[in-house]
Scaffold this active site. Structure first.
Site, short mmCIF file in Angstrom:
data_model
loop_
_atom_site.label_atom_id
_atom_site.label_comp_id
_atom_site.label_asym_id
_atom_site.label_seq_id
_atom_site.Cartn_x
_atom_site.Cartn_y
_atom_site.Cartn_z
CE1 TYR A 157 70.93 52.60 35.78
CE2 TYR A 157 69.41 51.09 36.71
CZ TYR A 157 69.71 52.48 36.46
OH TYR A 157 69.04 53.34 36.95
CE LYS A 207 79.45 65.42 29.61
NZ LYS A 207 79.22 67.01 29.55
CG ASP A 240 75.97 68.67 29.34
OD1 ASP A 240 75.85 68.00 28.30
OD2 ASP A 240 77.12 69.07 29.61
CG ASP A 264 67.14 55.82 36.22
OD1 ASP A 264 65.94 55.71 36.33
OD2 ASP A 264 67.86 56.26 37.40
CG ASP A 268 62.23 59.40 36.95
OD1 ASP A 268 61.94 58.63 36.30
OD2 ASP A 268 62.47 59.37 38.34
C1 IPM Z 1 63.22 52.87 37.00
C2 IPM Z 1 63.59 52.67 38.32
C3 IPM Z 1 64.79 51.67 38.43
C4 IPM Z 1 65.86 52.11 37.55
C5 IPM Z 1 65.34 51.28 39.79
C6 IPM Z 1 64.15 50.94 40.83
C7 IPM Z 1 66.05 50.19 39.86
O1 IPM Z 1 64.28 53.89 38.74
O2 IPM Z 1 62.54 52.36 36.43
O3 IPM Z 1 63.48 53.83 36.13
O4 IPM Z 1 66.83 52.71 38.04
O5 IPM Z 1 65.94 51.64 36.52
MN MN Z 2 64.22 55.47 37.50
#
Ligand code: IPM
Ligand code: MN
Length: 378
Positions: A157, A207, A240, A264, A268
């Site tokens: 990032y 990884k 993975d 990230d 999610d």
């Molecule tokens: C998160 C979001 C952010 C990230 C984006 C919006 C920059 O997806 O907080 O997970 O990728 O970190």
């Molecule tokens: Mn995210």
């Protein structure tokens, strides 16, 4: 008030808990209002007052000041001991260049400015609403209770980025993934401390069969735990495989931690497995101390701004309420109040008071009613 075009409004000014409130876009403002009511009631029981400053962020910042993170908002955050963040983004700003869009242009600079290198996301799903998970209920008979810790200010990032034209005329681009051992150790420490307060079990995800950064990550983590936390059971997993294992049997993890981009993605995945995004909170913290000697942090719900239901009193305020509880715990040393809020949310939801996202087609209440019910259960 003389100030013209002032983004920052001083709402209450009495005492102890000084924080910035950044409601943002979509459902942000309404779930924030709901959460502030609960926070105020919970703190009052302990004699704590709230002293917060509301500032524009995300699309609201763009509309008012031309920037997702206006300077006055950043200043308000600097004067505070913590940031309570709502959610940002929406169709209105989707056509802007990616680097100017509300999410990226608000969150990344805030993480950087306050060196918020650790993102802690509890993956908690009460057994009573296990049906909200896309996983079969027999896989999660007791719900889910795990924690994801993501490195937040390093890796791909924030590494060097560039796009260039090759000698043959073709365009190429690169993003550098880079970690130094101190960055790995400090996130390992957050994972270790979290695990010490839970099951003393940590899984580090990398990884290392392909990436040089992961080889360093695994070696550093192994040495760090052996030296500092021999009592913690440490395991390693390739990312993975971790993605598969999370979907197969999430509770095999207790605390897992990983680098920025893997985190990230996995956070999610964990969020969706835990059912409604409306229930999940998160804390982003670093080493910067606030004016009361606690950790400065940013606290936000895991879900988005849900523009489709914005302004309809339908959104689930629990994620925002639980984020406020995390703020009390990490930035204000108010663990007891935090626990009371968490218990009240659990009692409310398990007692059957639910917003539509967790009501399974049954009777549901609105945002404000939900918050009032939580308040009553404090
Ligand atoms: C998160 C979001 C952010 C990230 C984006 C919006 C920059 O997806 O907080 O997970 O990728 O970190
Ligand atoms: Mn995210």
């Amino acid at each position: 008030m003389a100030a013209v075009g002032l983004a920052v409004l001083h709402i209450i000014s009495m005492a102890t808990l000084k924080f910035a409130v950044l409601p943002g876009d979509g459902i942000g403002p309404e779930v924030m209002d709901a959460a502030l009511g609960v926070l105020k009631a919970a703190c009052k029981k302990h004699g704590d007052e709230l002293d917060y400053t509301v500032a524009a962020v995300g699309g609201a910042g763009i509309d008012k000041f031309g920037k997702a993170l206006p300077d006055c908002t950043l200043e308000a955050c600097k004067k505070a001991d913590a940031i309570l963040f709502g959610s940002v983004g929406g169709p209105k700003w989707e056509k802007l260049p990616p680097a100017e869009q509300p999410e990226r242009a608000a969150l990344l600079p805030l993480r950087k400015a306050f060196k918020l290198f650790a993102n802690i996301r509890p993956g908690l799903l009460y057994a009573d609403i296990a049906g909200a998970s896309p996983l079969k209920s027999e896989r999660i008979p007791n719900g889910i209770d795990i924690v994801c810790i993501r490195e937040l200010t390093g890796g791909i990032y924030f590494g060097e980025k560039k796009t260039w034209t090759q000698p043959d005329g073709e365009i190429a681009a690169c993003d550098v993934m880079q970690y130094r051992t101190s960055e790995i150790c400090r996130i390992a420490e957050v994972a270790a401390k979290t695990a010490m307060a839970r099951g003393k079990k940590v899984c580090s995800i990398d990884k290392a069969n392909v990436l040089e950064t992961s080889v360093l990550w695994r070696k550093t983590v192994t040495e760090f735990f052996a030296k500092n936390y021999p009592e913690i059971s440490l395991s390693h997993m390739y990312v993975d495989n971790a993605a598969m294992q999370l979907a197969r049997d999430p509770n095999q993890f207790d605390v897992f931690f990983t680098e920025n981009m893997f985190g990230d993605i996995l956070s999610d995945e964990m969020a969706v497995i835990c059912g409604s995004l409306g229930m999940l909170c998160s804390a982003s913290i670093g080493d910067i101390k606030n004016s009361i000697g606690q950790k400065f942090g940013l606290y936000e719900p895991a879900g988005g701004s849900a523009p489709d239901i914005a302004g309809t009193n339908k959104a689930n305020p629990c994620a925002q309420i639980l984020s406020a509880a995390l703020m009390l715990r990490h930035s204000f040393g108010r663990d007891e109040t935090a626990r009371e809020i968490e218990a009240a949310v659990r009692k409310t939801v398990c007692g059957g008071v639910r917003t539509a996202d967790i009501a399974f087609g049954g009777e549901s209440v609105g945002t404000l009613e939900m918050a009032k019910a939580v308040e009553a259960n404090l």
